[in-house]
Design a protein around this motif. Structure first.
Motif, PDB file in Angstrom:
ATOM      1  N   GLN A  49      40.101  62.808  43.782  1.00 27.77           N
ATOM      2  CA  GLN A  49      40.515  61.866  42.754  1.00 27.77           C
ATOM      3  C   GLN A  49      40.724  60.500  43.405  1.00 27.77           C
ATOM      4  N   GLY A  50      40.362  59.444  42.680  1.00 28.43           N
ATOM      5  CA  GLY A  50      40.484  58.096  43.229  1.00 28.43           C
ATOM      6  C   GLY A  50      40.852  57.097  42.154  1.00 28.43           C
ATOM      7  N   TRP A  51      41.126  55.862  42.596  1.00 32.62           N
ATOM      8  CA  TRP A  51      41.498  54.778  41.691  1.00 32.62           C
ATOM      9  C   TRP A  51      40.305  53.851  41.465  1.00 32.62           C
ATOM     10  N   VAL A  52      40.186  53.359  40.238  1.00 26.49           N
ATOM     11  CA  VAL A  52      39.156  52.388  39.868  1.00 26.49           C
ATOM     12  C   VAL A  52      39.838  51.267  39.089  1.00 26.49           C
ATOM     13  N   LEU A  53      39.360  50.042  39.307  1.00 17.12           N
ATOM     14  CA  LEU A  53      39.872  48.886  38.562  1.00 17.12           C
ATOM     15  C   LEU A  53      38.983  48.626  37.360  1.00 17.12           C
ATOM     16  N   ASN A  54      39.583  48.614  36.199  1.00 14.75           N
ATOM     17  CA  ASN A  54      38.877  48.265  34.956  1.00 14.75           C
ATOM     18  C   ASN A  54      39.223  46.823  34.581  1.00 14.75           C
ATOM     19  N   GLU A  66      47.676  33.640  48.191  1.00 15.31           N
ATOM     20  CA  GLU A  66      48.410  34.668  47.451  1.00 15.31           C
ATOM     21  C   GLU A  66      47.623  35.208  46.263  1.00 15.31           C
ATOM     22  N   SER A  67      46.372  34.788  46.111  1.00 13.23           N
ATOM     23  CA  SER A  67      45.652  35.071  44.867  1.00 13.23           C
ATOM     24  C   SER A  67      45.030  36.458  44.810  1.00 13.23           C
ATOM     25  N   LYS A  68      44.803  37.111  45.938  1.00  9.67           N
ATOM     26  CA  LYS A  68      44.161  38.429  45.954  1.00  9.67           C
ATOM     27  C   LYS A  68      45.054  39.454  46.649  1.00  9.67           C
ATOM     28  N   TRP A  81      43.917  45.263  45.032  1.00 12.03           N
ATOM     29  CA  TRP A  81      44.150  46.707  45.186  1.00 12.03           C
ATOM     30  C   TRP A  81      42.864  47.382  45.645  1.00 12.03           C
ATOM     31  N   THR A  82      42.951  48.161  46.726  1.00 10.16           N
ATOM     32  CA  THR A  82      41.789  48.837  47.306  1.00 10.16           C
ATOM     33  C   THR A  82      42.016  50.341  47.285  1.00 10.16           C
ATOM     34  N   ILE A 117      44.560  35.287  38.694  1.00 11.68           N
ATOM     35  CA  ILE A 117      43.290  35.631  38.057  1.00 11.68           C
ATOM     36  C   ILE A 117      42.573  36.716  38.850  1.00 11.68           C
ATOM     37  N   GLN A 118      42.594  36.631  40.158  1.00 14.14           N
ATOM     38  CA  GLN A 118      41.930  37.619  41.006  1.00 14.14           C
ATOM     39  C   GLN A 118      42.923  38.594  41.639  1.00 14.14           C
TER      40      GLN A 118
END
Length: 1138
Positions: free
Chosen positions: A446-451, A423-425, A438-439, A432-433
Motif C-alpha cells: 500500500q502506498g500514498w498518492v497525491l491527487n 518554504e514552498s515545497k 510529500w513523498t 501552491i506547490q
C-alpha cells in the motif's frame, strides 16, 4: 519452524532461561552477550528496565563491558531456522547508548544471516542511538531458500556493561503462501505447485513468492537482468563524474558492516551482484549518477512497457532515486526519495510514449558518513521491445534554479528568500506547490498518492492510499523533506477521512523521523472510520513541539481492505507556529498552575516520555490540574521525562523557583530541578527521591544569577516502578528563597552560607579524605553534605566557623528543626546550633561535642521566634583534634513542636522520627503514607486506626505486580540507648489471605538483627502488638514488611517508652548527657535570660540550666543512625507553606 518460540508471531522475550534457543558465540570472552536484568538501582549504563515487562525484574540480552586495544565483536546467534518467505521480517527492540562517552564506534549493533554454506550477509544496521530507552526496528530477512541462522553482532573496543541490548524478538509474515481452501485459487491468482496462491502482479517480478519458483518459471518475453554475469545491455556511461558500478558485497567489504547493501536481491547473498553508487574514495565531485537501458520501441496505453526493479536505499548518503524517460525530451516518470532502510524495495514503472526511448535511472548521493543506492533484479515486460532504429538526441530539461539559501535553511518554517520559495515545497498545503513536498516512502503493498484536481469552481488536493507494488505487509508511508528545527508551539493541522461501507476502514497515524534520533513513537493515531459518506472529514491538530534536530513528518496508514468501497485520505495540511524562535506569550511566565496549559513550559522531545496533565488531584483546589508521571504505568519505558522552560535571559539577581510536588509510592523515582545553560551544560539545583507520602510538599529551589541565556528543567527519573511524581503551582520570583523545609544538599546548598575561620565544604565521599565516606540522604559515596574540617591545622582550638541558613519568616507557633550530624575523630570540636533573630538575639538550641564514630546522629530542637524573622546557624568550634571533622545533612523544619522520642506517632502529620532506610543492601521498597480518601490507585484499608475514618492516615506496603514478591521495606526508629526494658507498641493490619510478612527486629550497634516478633494473624482490620525490648548496647527498632503477591500490610499509632516496659515498670535510670563547659554558651544563655525575664538572679539561672538538662534528655537529645541507614522522608509534612 522457529524452535523455542511462542505464539503465532514467534515471539522471544528472554524471560525464560533457555533464551528461545539463542546463544552467545562470541569469539573473545572479553566482549560477549549475556542474559541480564537492570538490578536494584538505576544503572549508570544499560537499560532502566527490560522492554517486555518494563520493570527491574524483566530480562533482556545485553553486552558485557569491554576495554581493548582494538575492536572486538560480540556475537549472539539464533537456533537454526528453515526457509523464509520474501515478506519475512524480524521486529526487535534495541537499546544503544554510549554511557561512558567512549564512542559507540562505527558498528555497535548489526544483524546478519549465516547461510547453510557458512557465508554471512548483513541484513540490518542500527543507525541511531536510543537515548537511554528502547527503540523498535525491523530486520527484513527476505527470501531464504535453505536453513539459516541469524546473528546479532556488536563491535566495540571500549564500552560499559549493557550499552548495547536487545529484547522482544518477533518473527512476522515468514510463512510461504498456504494452500488455498476449497477448490483451488480464486480468479486472478496463480496457483503454486505447493498449492499456495499468489497475485498476478507477483508473477515474473524477480522474486520467488511461491517458494517453489512457480511464479518465475513461465516468463517468456521478459527481459530479466540480475547482473550476475553482465550488464544485459544496460549502459553505465553517464555525463556525470559519479558512476554506477556492477559489484557484489564481497567486492565492497565483508569486514565493515556499514559499507554496501550487505547482500544482493536476486540471491540474497554476499556473492550476488548488483549496481551500486556511493561517495567514491576520492570524494564527491558530482552529486548524481545515471545509467540507461538499451533503446526501446514506442509503446501505447493498451500495451505499455512495464519495468520492475528492486532498490536498496540505505544511510544518509541516499538522496533519492528517479526513473526518467528520454524520447524527444527527458522527463521523470517515477521517483522515490531519501533513505528507505536496510532492505530491497520493489518498484514498478509503466511507460507510454510514441517515440523510441531510453529508460534512465538516476540516483542522488549526499556527501555524508555512510550508505548508498543499489539496483538489482530489473525486469522489462514483453511490451518493452528492443529498437534498432535511430534516436535523435533528447533536449535536456532546464536545470533547477540554484537554491536561494543554504540547505539548512530550507523548510525551516521561516522564509529566507524573497518569494518564499525555500518554504514552498515543504508539505504545507497553504503554498501552491506545498502538497508536492510529500513523498511516498512506502515499502509494502500500500502506498500514498497525491491527487490534484483543479477547475474553475473547485480545488481538490489530497493524499490518499492506493495499492502499491511493494512486497512487505507494512504501513503506507509518506514523508516531508527535512524540516525545522521547530519551536515548542509547533503544530501539525490537517483534515482526514476514513470512509466507506466496511465497519473498519483502517488506521492512520502521525510520527516524527528525527535526523539524529531516528524514527520516533507515534504522536497521534486514529483507527476505524469517520463515516460512510466520502465527505466525512474530521480535523486534527497534533503538537509537534520543540525539535532540536532537523526532522521529517510522516503519515502512516494501513487500509484493512483497498477497494472503491473504502478510502483513507488526508488534506489541508498546515504547519502552525513552527519556527524555532517562536515562543507564545505567556502572561504568567514560568509561574503556572497548569489549569490553562503549560504556560512558559514545554515537553522535551529528545527524552523518553512526557509529563501528563491530570485532573482531580492538584494542589490548588483539589479538583484542578497538575502535571504527573506515573511510574507504575505498564507502558512507561526509558529513563527520564523532561519539562523545559522557555529560554530565559541573563539575570543580575538571584531568583527562587517554588513549586508543590508529590513523590508517592513504595518504589517511586526521582524528581530533579536542573539549570540548562545556553551551551548545553546541565547543573543539578534540587532533587528528591523515595516515598514522601500521598500529599503535596512545597519545594524551594534557589536559582543563582546567570550571565548567559538559560532554561530551567523539571526532570522525572524512572528509577522506580511503583509510584507517581507530580508538580503543581510553580512560581518564579526575583528574590532569594526562604529557608527550605528540607535540605539534603544534593545539587546545591539551599541558600546556606559559610563564615568564620575556615569555609564549610560541600562534599561527598568521593571528594573528601577526612569527612564521612557516605552521606545520610542517599547513604552512598555520591551523596552530598556540608562539612567543616576541624583539624588543628585548619580550625585551631577555640576558633569558629558557621553555616547559616536563609532568613525564615517568624511565626507565633513553636517550630521544630531536625538535622543529622557526623562528628569524626578524637576531639572533633563542638557543634552548637543557634536561632539568630534578625533583631540581633542569638539563642543556643542544641550542642554536642562527642566523637560519634562512623554514624550519622540525629538532633532536633524547638524554635520559638514570636513572629520575628530568624536564621538557623550551625557553629563549629575547634578542639585541637587531628584528622577530625563535623558534618551536617538533611536539615528539616516542621511547623509544630518537636516530639519526644517514642511519643505515639499517629501518622496524621507525617511519620515523626521514623524513617525509611535508603540502603539497598537492606531493603528495596519504602513504607508509604496515605489515607483511604486520598488514594485512587492502590487498594488500601477502609479506615485508619487513630481516627477510625477514611480521612485518617497510616503506613502501608502494597503487594503490587510492579515489583517482585519477597522484596522488603524497613522502617527504622532513631538510635535508642541501652535498656533493661523498653516497650514498643503499634497497631498492624495483615489480611489472613495475604502471603506477605510483617517482622519486628532489634538492630544492635554492631549492625546485627535480632528478631522480636513475626506477625502472622491480625484478625479484624487492626490489632495491637506490645513488645518488651532489652539491649546492653545502643540499638534501633526495625519494622520490616515483606511484600507478597496479594494483600496489603499497614501500620499505625507506633510508640515506644524508653526505660519503661510494657507492664508500666520503670526499668532504667535516666542520666543526663554531659553539658559542654563553654563560656560562650553560658554568656548566650545569660543574654536569653536578660531578654526574656530581666534580672531574676542566680536561682532562676540554675532552674533554667536544670530544665536544659531535661530538654536534652527529650527533644534535643542526640540520636544516631549507623552506617547502614539512609534518609528518605523523616520530617516531611503535608502542604505547609514557608
Amino acid at each position: 519452524m522457529f524452535s523455542g518460540y511462542e505464539g503465532n508471531a514467534f515471539t522471544c522475550d528472554f524471560e525464560d532461561e533457555g533464551l528461545c534457543g539463542w546463544k552467545d558465540e562470541s569469539l573473545n570472552p572479553a566482549y560477549n552477550w549475556g542474559r541480564r536484568q537492570r538490578g536494584d538501582t538505576l544503572p549508570d549504563s544499560g537499560p532502566s528496565s527490560d522492554f517486555t515487562i518494563g520493570t527491574a525484574s524483566g530480562w533482556f540480552m545485553g553486552v558485557s563491558a569491554v576495554k581493548a586495544d582494538s575492536p572486538i565483536t560480540a556475537i549472539l546467534i539464533s537456533p537454526k531456522m528453515k526457509q523464509s518467505s520474501p515478506t519475512c521480517r524480524l521486529r526487535l527492540r534495541y537499546f544503544l547508548w554510549d554511557s561512558g562517552y567512549t564512542g559507540l564506534g562505527s558498528s555497535p549493533l548489526w544483524a546478519s544471516v549465516l547461510h547453510h554454506d557458512s557465508r554471512e550477509a548483513v541484513v540490518w544496521r542500527a543507525e541511531s542511538t536510543s537515548v537511554r530507552g528502547w527503540r523498535v526496528s525491523t530486520v527484513f530477512l527476505g527470501r531464504i531458500e535453505k536453513n539459516f541462522q541469524i546473528r546479532l553482532n556488536s563491535m566495540r573496543s571500549a564500552g560499559s556493561r549493557g550499552d548495547v541490548a536487545i529484547d522482544q524478538l518477533e518473527f512476522l509474515d515468514c510463512a510461504l503462501p498456504l494452500p488455498a481452501k476449497g477448490e483451488g485459487c480464486a480468479n486472478g491468482l496463480l496457483e503454486c505447485k505447493r498449492e499456495g496462491c499468489v497475485e498476478q502482479r507477483q508473477v515474473c517480478d524477480g522474486t520467488d513468492d511461491c517458494g517453489d519458483k512457480t511464479d518465475e518459471e513461465d516468463c517468456v518475453g521478459y527481459q530479466a537482468c540480475d547482473f550476475e554475469v553482465n550488464l544485459c545491455g544496460w549502459d553505465l556511461r553517464s555525463p556525470s563524474n559519479l558512476k554506477w558500478i556492477r559489484t557484489s558485497q564481497e567486492n565492497i567489504s565483508t569486514t565493515d558492516p556499514l559499507k554496501g547493501p550487505g547482500r544482493d536481491h536476486s540471491m540474497n547473498s554476499v556473492s550476488g551482484h548488483f549496481l551500486y553508487v556511493t561517495v567514491p574514495d576520492g570524494g564527491l565531485k558530482d552529486d548524481w549518477a545515471s545509467f540507461q537501458s538499451p533503446l526501446l520501441e514506442p509503446t501505447n496505453s493498451t500495451h505499455p512497457c512495464k519495468m520492475v526493479m528492486y532498490s536498496h536505499q540505505f544511510g544518509p548518503r541516499s538522496g533519492g532515486l528517479t526513473v526518467l524517460v528520454a524520447d524527444r525530451n527527458i522527463y521523470p516518470v517515477w521517483k522515490r526519495g531519501g533513505a528507505l532502510g536496510d532492505l530491497w524495495v520493489k518498484a514498478e514503472v509503466e511507460i507510454v510514449t510514441n517515440s523510441t526511448f531510453y529508460i534512465v535511472v538516476m540516483a542522488a548521493i549526499r556527501d555524508l558518513a555512510y550508505g548508498g543506492i543499489a539496483i538489482d533484479s530489473i525486469r522489462l515486460s514483453p511490451e518493452c521491445h528492443l529498437s534498432t532504429g535511430n534516436y535523435s538526441q533528447a533536449s535536456f530539461p532546464k536545470p533547477p534554479a540554484h537554491p536561494c539559501t543554504e540547505p539548512s535553511k530550507m523548510c525551516d518554517f521561516h522564509s529566507d528568500c524573497d518569494k518564499g520559495e525555500d518554504e514552498s515545497k515543504c508539505g504545507d498545503f497553504s503554498y501552491i506547490q506545498g502538497s508536492s513536498g510529500w513523498t511516498d516512502a512506502s515499502l509494502g503493498n500500500q502506498g500514498w498518492v497525491l491527487n490534484k484536481m483543479y477547475n474553475s469552481t473547485t480545488k481538490d488536493e489530497h493524499l490518499y492510499i492506493v495499492k502499491a507494488p511493494g512486497q512487505q505487509r507494512t504501513e503506507a508511508q509518506t514523508q516531508t523533506p527535512l524540516l525545522g528545527p521547530s519551536g515548542p508551539a509547533c503544530t501539525l493541522s490537517f483534515s482526514f477521512a476514513l470512509t466507506g461501507n466496511p465497519a473498519h476502514i483502517g488506521e492512520l497515524s502521525v510520527r516524527v523521523v528525527d535526523s539524529f534520533l531516528g524514527i520516533q513513537p507515534k504522536l497521534w493515531e486514529f483507527s476505524g472510520k469517520t463515516g460512510t459518506d466520502p465527505a466525512s472529514w474530521q480535523q486534527a491538530k497534533v503538537l509537534i513541539g520543540a525539535r532540536k534536530h532537523r526532522f521529517q513528518l510522516e503519515f502512516d496508514a494501513r487500509a484493512k481492505k483497498l477497494c472503491p468501497c473504502a478510502k483513507i485520505k488526508v488534506k489541508d495540511v498546515r504547519f502552525l507556529n513552527c519556527h524555532a524562535g517562536y515562543f507564545p506569550f505567556s502572561q504568567t511566565g514560568l509561574s503556572c498552575s497548569f489549569e490553562e496549559g503549560l504556560c512558559a513550559w514545554y515537553q522535551e522531545n529528545s527524552d523518553n516520555f512526557d509529563w501528563t496533565v491530570v485532573s482531580g488531584m492538584d494542589h490548588s483546589i483539589g479538583i484542578g490540574k497538575s502535571l504527573v508521571v506515573d511510574f507504575w504505568s505498564p507502558s512507561l519505558r526509558g529513563v527520564s521525562g523532561r519539562l523545559l522552560s522557555y529560554p530565559q535571559k541573563p539575570m543580575a539577581t538571584d531568583y527562587c523557583l517554588t513549586f508543590f510536588y508529590k513523590l508517592y509510592g513504595p518504589d517511586t523515582g526521582e524528581l530533579n530541578v536542573k539549570l540548562l545553560a545556553d551551551n548545553g551544560f546541565e547543573t543539578l539545583l534540587w532533587t528528591r527521591s523515595g516515598a514522601h507520602g500521598n500529599m503535596w510538599h512545597e519545594g524551594h529551589c534557589p536559582v543563582p544569577h546567570q550571565l548567559i541565556d538559560f532554561q530551567l528543567m523539571f526532570e522525572a527519573v524512572h528509577s522506580g516502578f511503583d509510584g507517581r511524581v507530580a508538580i503543581d503551582d510553580v512560581a518564579f520570583t526575583p528574590r532569594p528563597c526562604a529557608v527550605a523545609k528540607m535540605c539534603s544538599f544534593e545539587g546545591q546548598r539551599c541558600g546556606y552560607t559559610g563564615s568564620g575561620t575556615t569555609r564549610w565544604l560541600h562534599r561527598n565521599g568521593h571528594t573528601t579524605k577526612t569527612g564521612p565516606k557516605i552521606d545520610h540522604t542517599l547513604e552512598t559515596e555520591m551523596g552530598y553534605y556540608m562539612m567543616a574540617d576541624t583539624d588543628l591545622d585548619v580550625l585551631p582550638r577555640g576558633r569558629k566557623t558557621s553555616l547559616t541558613s536563609p532568613v525564615r519568616r517568624g511565626t507565633a507557633q513553636t517550630e521544630c528543626v531536625g538535622f543529622w550530624y557526623h562528628m569524626g575523630g578524637v576531639h572533633p570540636g563542638y557543634l552548637n546550633v543557634y536561632m539568630n533573630s534578625v533583631k540581633g538575639e542569638r539563642v543556643e538550641v542544641f550542642s554536642d561535642n562527642l566523637n560519634q564514630g562512623e554514624v550519622w546522629r540525629h538532633g532536633n530542637a524547638n524554635i520559638s521566634s514570636d513572629l520575628v524573622d530568624w536564621q538557623l546557624e550551625f557553629e563549629v568550634v575547634g578542639a585541637g583534634g587531628k584528622g577530625t571533622h563535623v558534618a551536617v545533612d538533611d536539615i528539616t523544619l516542621s511547623a509544630r513542636p518537636c516530639q519526644n522520642p517514642g511519643s505515639r506517632c499517629d501518622m496524621e502529620q507525617g511519620i515523626c522520627s521514623w524513617s525509611n532506610t535508603q540502603n539497598l543492601r537492606d531493603d528495596k521498597l519504602d513504607w508509604e503514607l496515605t489515607s483511604q480518601e486520598a488514594d485512587t490507585h492502590y487498594k488500601t484499608l477502609p479506615r485508619d486506626h487513630t481516627l477510625g475514618t477514611e480521612k485518617g492516615h497510616f503506613l502501608f506496603l502494597p503487594s503490587s505486580s510492579r515489583t517482585p514478591a519477597n522484596q522488603n521495606a524497613r522502617l527504622l526508629s532513631v538510635h535508642l540507648p541501652p535498656t533493661k526494658g523498653t516497650c514498643l507498641k503499634f497497631w498492624a493490619h495483615r489480611p489472613s489471605s495475604a502471603d506477605n510478612q510483617l517482622r519486628v527486629w532489634k538492630l544492635s550497634a554492631d549492625n546485627h538483627l535480632h528478631e522480636l516478633l513475626v506477625v502472622n494473624e491480625v484478625g479484624g482490620i487492626w490489632k495491637r502488638f506490645d513488645i518488651n525490648i532489652t539491649s546492653s548496647t545502643d540499638y534501633q527498632i526495625v519494622l520490616e514488611g515483606i511484600k507478597g503477591t496479594a494483600g496489603v500490610l499497614a501500620l499505625d499509632d507506633i510508640e515506644y517508652t524508653v526505660g519503661v516496659n510494657c507492664a508500666g515498670q520503670i526499668t532504667d535510670t535516666l542520666t543526663a548527657p554531659p553539658v559542654k563547659d563553654d563560656a560562650g554558651g553560658i554568656a548566650a544563655s545569660v543574654i536569653v535570660l536578660l531578654l526574656l525575664l530581666g534580672t531574676l538572679g542566680a536561682l532562676l539561672y540554675f532552674y533554667l540550666r536544670t530544665r536544659e538538662i531535661a530538654k536534652n534528655m527529650t527533644a534535643g537529645q542526640p540520636t544516631s543512625s549507623p552506617a547502614g541507614v539512609g534518609f528518605s522522608n523523616e520530617g516531611y509534612e503535608s502542604n505547609l507553606s514557608l
